[in-house]
Write an enzyme that holds these catalytic residues in place. Structure first.
Site, PDB file in Angstrom:
ATOM      1  N   HIS A   1      55.766  53.768  41.877  1.00  0.00           N
ATOM      2  CA  HIS A   1      55.046  54.495  40.832  1.00  0.00           C
ATOM      3  C   HIS A   1      55.494  53.894  39.491  1.00  0.00           C
ATOM      4  O   HIS A   1      56.664  53.522  39.349  1.00  0.00           O
ATOM      5  CB  HIS A   1      55.472  55.975  40.798  1.00  0.00           C
ATOM      6  CG  HIS A   1      54.688  56.898  41.663  1.00  0.00           C
ATOM      7  ND1 HIS A   1      55.262  58.011  42.246  1.00  0.00           N
ATOM      8  CD2 HIS A   1      53.374  56.936  42.006  1.00  0.00           C
ATOM      9  CE1 HIS A   1      54.339  58.668  42.936  1.00  0.00           C
ATOM     10  NE2 HIS A   1      53.188  58.041  42.806  1.00  0.00           N
TER      11      HIS A   1
ATOM     12  N   CYS B   1      59.843  62.662  37.901  1.00  0.00           N
ATOM     13  CA  CYS B   1      58.898  63.103  38.940  1.00  0.00           C
ATOM     14  C   CYS B   1      58.873  64.609  39.107  1.00  0.00           C
ATOM     15  O   CYS B   1      57.925  65.148  39.658  1.00  0.00           O
ATOM     16  CB  CYS B   1      59.301  62.559  40.311  1.00  0.00           C
ATOM     17  SG  CYS B   1      59.749  60.865  40.387  1.00  0.00           S
TER      18      CYS B   1
HETATM   19  N1  ARG Z   1      58.459  61.546  48.236  1.00  0.00           N
HETATM   20  C1  ARG Z   1      57.542  61.507  47.117  1.00  0.00           C
HETATM   21  C2  ARG Z   1      56.440  60.497  47.405  1.00  0.00           C
HETATM   22  O1  ARG Z   1      56.703  59.483  47.988  1.00  0.00           O
HETATM   23  C3  ARG Z   1      58.259  61.180  45.862  1.00  0.00           C
HETATM   24  C4  ARG Z   1      57.388  61.222  44.633  1.00  0.00           C
HETATM   25  C5  ARG Z   1      58.126  60.876  43.394  1.00  0.00           C
HETATM   26  N2  ARG Z   1      57.330  61.054  42.258  1.00  0.00           N
HETATM   27  C6  ARG Z   1      57.200  60.194  41.225  1.00  0.00           C
HETATM   28  N3  ARG Z   1      56.514  60.567  40.208  1.00  0.00           N
HETATM   29  N4  ARG Z   1      57.713  58.984  41.266  1.00  0.00           N
HETATM   30  O2  ARG Z   1      55.305  60.693  47.076  1.00  0.00           O
END
Ligand code: ARG
Length: 297
Positions: A195, A291
């Site tokens: 991300h 997140c």
């Molecule tokens: N386990 C979650 C996923 O893989 C973690 C999300 C983390 N969020 C972020 N904004 N980076 O989707």
């Protein structure tokens, strides 16, 4: 309009309309947080490894840190069977009109089917608050993961859009058109930085914290074009401690996973006040401070 290269930029950042700084924080309570499947590189080996009591403590400390910075924190309750819902940066992209009166959210289309059902709870929350809802993407087939990948510039109506793992670059044309803002596209190529918020943290109108190797040369050049001050996190802190998943809610305090020594020294030398937090349990799922919250108006 979306832009991928400095050579494509046909406007001056200084001439873009002002974006009010967001003032509200939204968090999702962690009672159902867990690692029960693997949808990113960090989760692998962590199924069943989450200490829920510790996660709850860490989450409360994060919430208190926001309150300590003078921000109001709203909550959406976590839902059983949705272990990643606590990462509430991902289900929406909030926006505000130029005069600050109309607020809305773009709903996400989650990449992993395991997370698809999360979006409806945020829709309901924002509908109840009277926000406009843009659901073209949520009803379509191209993935978009909200503020995991789409980050507002600080103080200007411009968006940074990451793509490659969770978000399809094509969605940014629609978002740019609907919100009337230019979007700078940044390709992500390293699966541990899946991300945009794992490798880029916008601190204030001039300053950004990045992990440079998560980007292409074109992406780095775009970032340097718009930010006079670029702070770089070292690889170990970015990769294992999610240094760039920090959050600066007020252009002064930086909330960050504990132990990012070199990053913290750099932040302090640029005048930021560092607030170190323990997000170890959430790191097991590939997430940290940024997140676990959404900033809205
Ligand atoms: N386990 C979650 C996923 O893989 C973690 C999300 C983390 N969020 C972020 N904004 N980076 O989707």
């Amino acid at each position: 309009m979306t832009h991928r290269r400095v050579a494509d930029i046909n406007f001056d950042l200084a001439n873009l309309p002002f974006l009010p700084h967001p003032t509200r924080i939204l968090m999702t309570s962690p009672e159902h947080f867990d690692v029960t499947y693997v949808i990113n590189a960090h989760m692998s080996g962590n199924i069943g490894e989450v200490d829920r009591a510790q996660a709850r403590k860490d989450w409360i400390s994060l919430k208190s840190a926001y309150v300590q910075c003078g921000l109001e924190v709203d909550e959406v309750g976590g839902i059983q069977g949705l272990p990643d819902m606590v990462f509430c940066a991902n289900q929406t992209l909030p926006y505000v009109s130029e005069d600050g009166r109309r607020k809305g959210v773009v709903l996400s289309k989650m990449f992993a089917p395991e997370r698809a059902r999360e979006v409806q709870y945020f829709r309901r929350h924002f509908e109840n608050l009277g926000y406009d809802i843009i659901d073209d993407l949520a009803n379509g087939t191209t993935e978009f993961e909200g503020m995991g990948d789409a980050l507002w510039h600080s103080g200007k109506r411009l968006i940074w859009g990451g793509f490659g793992f969770r978000t399809d670059p094509g969605v940014y044309e629609l978002i740019s058109e609907k919100l009337g803002v230019p979007i700078m596209l940044l390709a992500l190529e390293d699966p541990e930085f899946y991300h945009l918020d794992t490798c880029m943290c916008i601190l204030d109108d001039d300053t950004v914290l990045i992990y440079p190797d998560a980007f292409t040369g074109e992406g780095r050049a775009l970032i340097r074009h718009f930010f006079p001050v670029v702070i770089e996190a070292p690889e170990n802190e970015a990769r294992t401690l999610f240094a760039c998943n920090a959050h600066c809610p007020d252009r002064k305090h930086v909330l960050i996973q504990k132990g990012c020594e070199q990053t913290n020294a750099a932040l302090r030398s640029h005048g930021f006040e560092v607030i170190e937090l323990d997000t170890d349990e959430f790191l097991k799922s590939g997430g940290s401070v940024f997140c676990m919250k959404l900033m809205t108006w």
